[in-house]
Scaffold this motif. Structure first.
Motif, PDB file in Angstrom:
ATOM      1  N   ALA A 124       0.668  -1.102  -0.075  1.00 52.11           N
ATOM      2  CA  ALA A 124      -0.060   0.120  -0.086  1.00 52.11           C
ATOM      3  C   ALA A 124       0.782   1.327   0.115  1.00 52.11           C
ATOM      4  O   ALA A 124       0.483   2.453  -0.605  1.00 52.11           O
ATOM      5  CB  ALA A 124      -0.992   0.176   1.212  1.00 52.11           C
ATOM      6  N   ALA A 184      -6.316   1.129  -4.229  1.00 57.69           N
ATOM      7  CA  ALA A 184      -7.443   1.337  -3.411  1.00 57.69           C
ATOM      8  C   ALA A 184      -8.302   0.343  -3.929  1.00 57.69           C
ATOM      9  O   ALA A 184      -9.016  -0.336  -3.016  1.00 57.69           O
ATOM     10  CB  ALA A 184      -8.129   2.830  -3.632  1.00 57.69           C
ATOM     11  N   LEU A 211      -6.600  -3.275  -2.293  1.00 53.32           N
ATOM     12  CA  LEU A 211      -6.125  -3.287  -0.989  1.00 53.32           C
ATOM     13  C   LEU A 211      -7.295  -2.705  -0.103  1.00 53.32           C
ATOM     14  O   LEU A 211      -6.708  -2.515   1.191  1.00 53.32           O
ATOM     15  CB  LEU A 211      -4.759  -2.684  -0.866  1.00 53.32           C
ATOM     16  CG  LEU A 211      -3.606  -3.239  -1.847  1.00 53.32           C
ATOM     17  CD1 LEU A 211      -2.155  -2.587  -1.522  1.00 53.32           C
ATOM     18  CD2 LEU A 211      -3.677  -4.865  -1.408  1.00 53.32           C
ATOM     19  N   GLY A 212      -8.095  -2.074  -0.657  1.00 52.58           N
ATOM     20  CA  GLY A 212      -9.032  -1.140   0.106  1.00 52.58           C
ATOM     21  C   GLY A 212      -9.994  -1.758   0.439  1.00 52.58           C
ATOM     22  O   GLY A 212     -11.122  -1.302   1.393  1.00 52.58           O
ATOM     23  N   ALA A 223      -6.838  -6.474   2.271  1.00 47.37           N
ATOM     24  CA  ALA A 223      -7.109  -5.010   2.539  1.00 47.37           C
ATOM     25  C   ALA A 223      -6.275  -4.932   3.963  1.00 47.37           C
ATOM     26  O   ALA A 223      -5.762  -5.848   4.794  1.00 47.37           O
ATOM     27  CB  ALA A 223      -8.255  -4.774   3.212  1.00 47.37           C
ATOM     28  N   THR A 224      -5.651  -3.533   3.723  1.00 44.91           N
ATOM     29  CA  THR A 224      -4.757  -3.272   4.970  1.00 44.91           C
ATOM     30  C   THR A 224      -5.752  -2.978   6.077  1.00 44.91           C
ATOM     31  O   THR A 224      -6.788  -2.787   6.324  1.00 44.91           O
ATOM     32  CB  THR A 224      -4.153  -1.594   4.800  1.00 44.91           C
ATOM     33  OG1 THR A 224      -5.135  -0.549   4.413  1.00 44.91           O
ATOM     34  CG2 THR A 224      -3.300  -1.719   3.336  1.00 44.91           C
ATOM     35  N   ALA A 244      -7.630   0.275   6.148  1.00 40.66           N
ATOM     36  CA  ALA A 244      -8.839   0.201   5.356  1.00 40.66           C
ATOM     37  C   ALA A 244      -9.890  -0.545   5.990  1.00 40.66           C
ATOM     38  O   ALA A 244     -11.223  -0.126   5.910  1.00 40.66           O
ATOM     39  CB  ALA A 244      -8.657  -0.489   3.910  1.00 40.66           C
ATOM     40  N   LEU A 282      -5.604   3.880   3.034  1.00 38.83           N
ATOM     41  CA  LEU A 282      -4.868   2.555   3.059  1.00 38.83           C
ATOM     42  C   LEU A 282      -3.748   2.620   4.309  1.00 38.83           C
ATOM     43  O   LEU A 282      -3.486   1.390   4.674  1.00 38.83           O
ATOM     44  CB  LEU A 282      -4.197   2.213   1.759  1.00 38.83           C
ATOM     45  CG  LEU A 282      -5.086   2.065   0.409  1.00 38.83           C
ATOM     46  CD1 LEU A 282      -4.325   1.872  -0.691  1.00 38.83           C
ATOM     47  CD2 LEU A 282      -6.142   1.188   0.938  1.00 38.83           C
TER      48      LEU A 282
END
Length: 584
Positions: free
Chosen positions: A491, A512, A515-516, A522-523, A526, A535
């Motif tokens: 990210a 986004a 990884l969102g 996903a982080t 997020a 993120l």
């Protein structure tokens, strides 16, 4: 209340590696009791691996050096009990799984420990089957170990350690399980599954777990205690919440993303995991994300898309660095690892290759670097390609760190002070940085730089330094293609994320978009804020501080501890409170 006898005890332990002038451990004392889940934290080179080597008996019996003090496992002093004797009650998974796998086929590797103990065929078969199912490697049982990806090999090494403790069930005989960076090469799904399996061993069988890890976001919410090492000394020994308070003041680099988010936004207490963070931001009258996250997704910066660019992001130059067209890669007597891959790479682009273990990430990097030829299809390159392989030992050839590369390259990765050390005496993160220095040394920057799990074993400071160097290379026009399971690093670095599955490109888009959202890729930020444009902890904190732009300057936040939380002396928890085992 009478405490159970320790399953592991360090008593004033000082350890010095052969040829080293400074001690790796300095007067270390702590105990681990049956059923405890203890996380070892600290920077690369702080002594975490040395603690595990001493706990399983490799130090002093097989690792050169001097050991002072006493290490006791289930009451037995490791000076008298050999590693082979301790193996009946201690399962060990070291930092480099490739050094622990000795058989050619996965089933044979898992069966070996019980066969050496003389167990009957049915016992061996049952233990292997149950461990394979628990780790999700049943499909690998008849595969050759030489054809496995790094993450698959890591799970096989874990499986062999679990089988080795089988007595009336997988790992029923283990009293203590020692793991050194066990999730470093695992995808987010496999990493979560492993930690849940360790928790099940911990709760149902009373097996004590000591886990050395840099990725605290994967394990902190399962821990009973956190023991932090600094320069070989115990700096903190506390329950997770107290550890976070200590780290916020003494060593913020140790904080996982959720805690970094709250610290940057001036919020206390710091959350142990995603669940704690979400509970703190929701509640009566607080709105979905609390009053701090005031900007709704449809009004986020970045035009009508609701997406924003982080500092340093820019539209990559036009042109082509490489074209991959219809590439297949089929291994003789093995699996098909790439299936019709099409990919265009632009100069200066930062691409994160992601996907489950065995998805084809390493294979694609090797084809790009012309180390493996595609079975079908073609690859067009605009210039030279360099590759940092998954295993740093592949490029480390000398007996002295200073002989591996130039002084300037060593200084670049922060290892110039270790020039006279042997590479094998470095921590895993330090070896990874040394391998990067070897790959980058000499000549003009390459057109494409491929990196296979570059953050493996790296602490937060080393990751930040790597990020800065990669951003510098990208600014000169070098295309970066990074295979990683580290979603937080992806990210921060990537302009684009390519998700592989079964050797195919199954998704390709901006960070986004990939990884969102979702459960695994996903982080933490997020997932906490449910904002695909937020993120990183820094971006999330800006939004929490009054709906500020995700790419704007971060307002001053509370950097001190709340009243009563400062620790003039390291916090200690000799009798930790019962942990909250609710899933986070």
């Amino acid at each position: 209340m009478t405490l159970e006898a320790p399953v592991l005890e360090f008593e004033h332990v000082t350890a010095t590696h052969a040829g080293a002038t400074a001690a790796a451990l300095r007067d270390v004392s702590f105990v681990v009791r049956p059923g405890e889940f203890v996380v070892l934290a600290g920077a690369s080179g702080s002594g975490k691996s040395t603690v595990l080597h001493a706990a399983c008996g490799l130090l002093p019996h097989h690792v050169g050096g001097v050991l002072q003090g006493h290490v006791r496992v289930t009451g037995r002093d490791t000076r008298e009990a050999t590693p082979s004797t301790l193996a009946a009650v201690v399962g060990t998974v070291l930092q480099d799984p490739e050094t622990q796998v000795v058989m050619n086929v996965v089933r044979a590797e898992l069966s070996l420990p019980l066969q050496l103990r003389g167990e009957d065929e049915s016992t061996v078969a049952l233990a292997v089957e149950e461990v394979a199912l628990a780790l999700g490697i049943e499909g690998l049982l008849d595969r050759r170990t030489s054809a496995l990806s790094g993450g698959e090999l890591q799970r096989v090494a874990l499986g062999a350690a679990l089988v080795a403790g089988a007595r009336g069930g997988p790992s029923g005989g283990l009293r203590l399980f020692l793991l050194d960076e066990p999730t470093a090469q695992l995808d987010p799904v496999a990493g979560d599954e492993l930690v849940w399996l360790l928790r099940r061993l911990n709760e149902e069988h009373g097996t004590a777990v000591v886990l050395a890890e840099h990725r605290l976001d994967r394990c902190l919410h399962h821990a009973d205690r956190v023991v932090v090492l600094q320069d070989g000394r115990v700096a903190c020994d506390a329950v997770p919440a107290a550890f976070l308070d200590w780290a916020a003041d003494a060593d913020p680099a140790l904080l996982p993303p959720a805690a970094r988010l709250f610290r940057a936004a001036g919020r206390r207490p710091l959350p142990v995991g995603v669940r704690d963070a979400r509970q703190a931001l929701t509640g009566p009258g607080r709105g979905r994300h609390g009053p701090d996250a005031a900007t709704p997704p449809d009004r986020a910066v970045g035009g009508g898309t609701g997406l924003s660019r982080r500092p340093g992001r820019r539209t990559p130059p036009t042109g082509s660095a490489a074209r991959v067209r219809g590439v297949w890669r089929e291994i003789a007597d093995g699996p098909v690892v790439l299936r019709g891959v099409d990919l265009d790479l632009r100069p200066g682009e930062r691409v994160a290759l992601m996907g489950r273990n065995g998805a084809g990430k390493s294979s694609l990097l090797r084809v790009l670097a012309d180390l493996d030829r595609p079975t079908r299809g073609r690859v067009e390159r605009a210039g030279p390609v360099r590759l940092l392989p998954q295993h740093p030992g592949d490029v480390l050839l000398h007996d002295r760190v200073g002989d591996e590369t130039t002084p300037a390259a060593l200084e670049l990765v922060g290892l110039d002070h270790l020039a006279d050390r042997h590479p094998r005496d470095l921590s895993g993160g330090q070896r990874q940085r040394l391998a990067l220095a070897v790959v980058l040394a000499g000549g003009a920057p390459p057109a494409i730089l491929g990196l296979d799990e570059p953050t493996r074993g790296m602490d937060a400071r080393a990751r930040a330094a790597l990020l800065r160097e990669l951003q510098r290379l990208s600014a000169t026009g070098t295309t970066l293609v990074v295979a990683t399971h580290d979603v937080e690093f992806a990210a921060e670095l990537a302009d684009r994320v390519v998700l592989l599955g079964g050797g195919r490109v199954i998704a390709d888009g901006p960070p986004a978009a990939l990884l969102g959202q979702g459960w695994y890729f996903a982080t933490q930020t997020a997932r906490i804020l449910e904002r695909p444009d937020l993120l990183t902890p820094e971006a999330g904190a800006r939004a929490m501080l009054g709906g500020a732009r995700a790419d704007g300057p971060l307002p001053a936040a509370d950097t001190g501890a709340r009243a009563g939380s400062a620790h003039p002396d390291p916090p200690r928890s000799p009798e930790p409170a019962a942990p909250d085992r609710t899933p986070r």
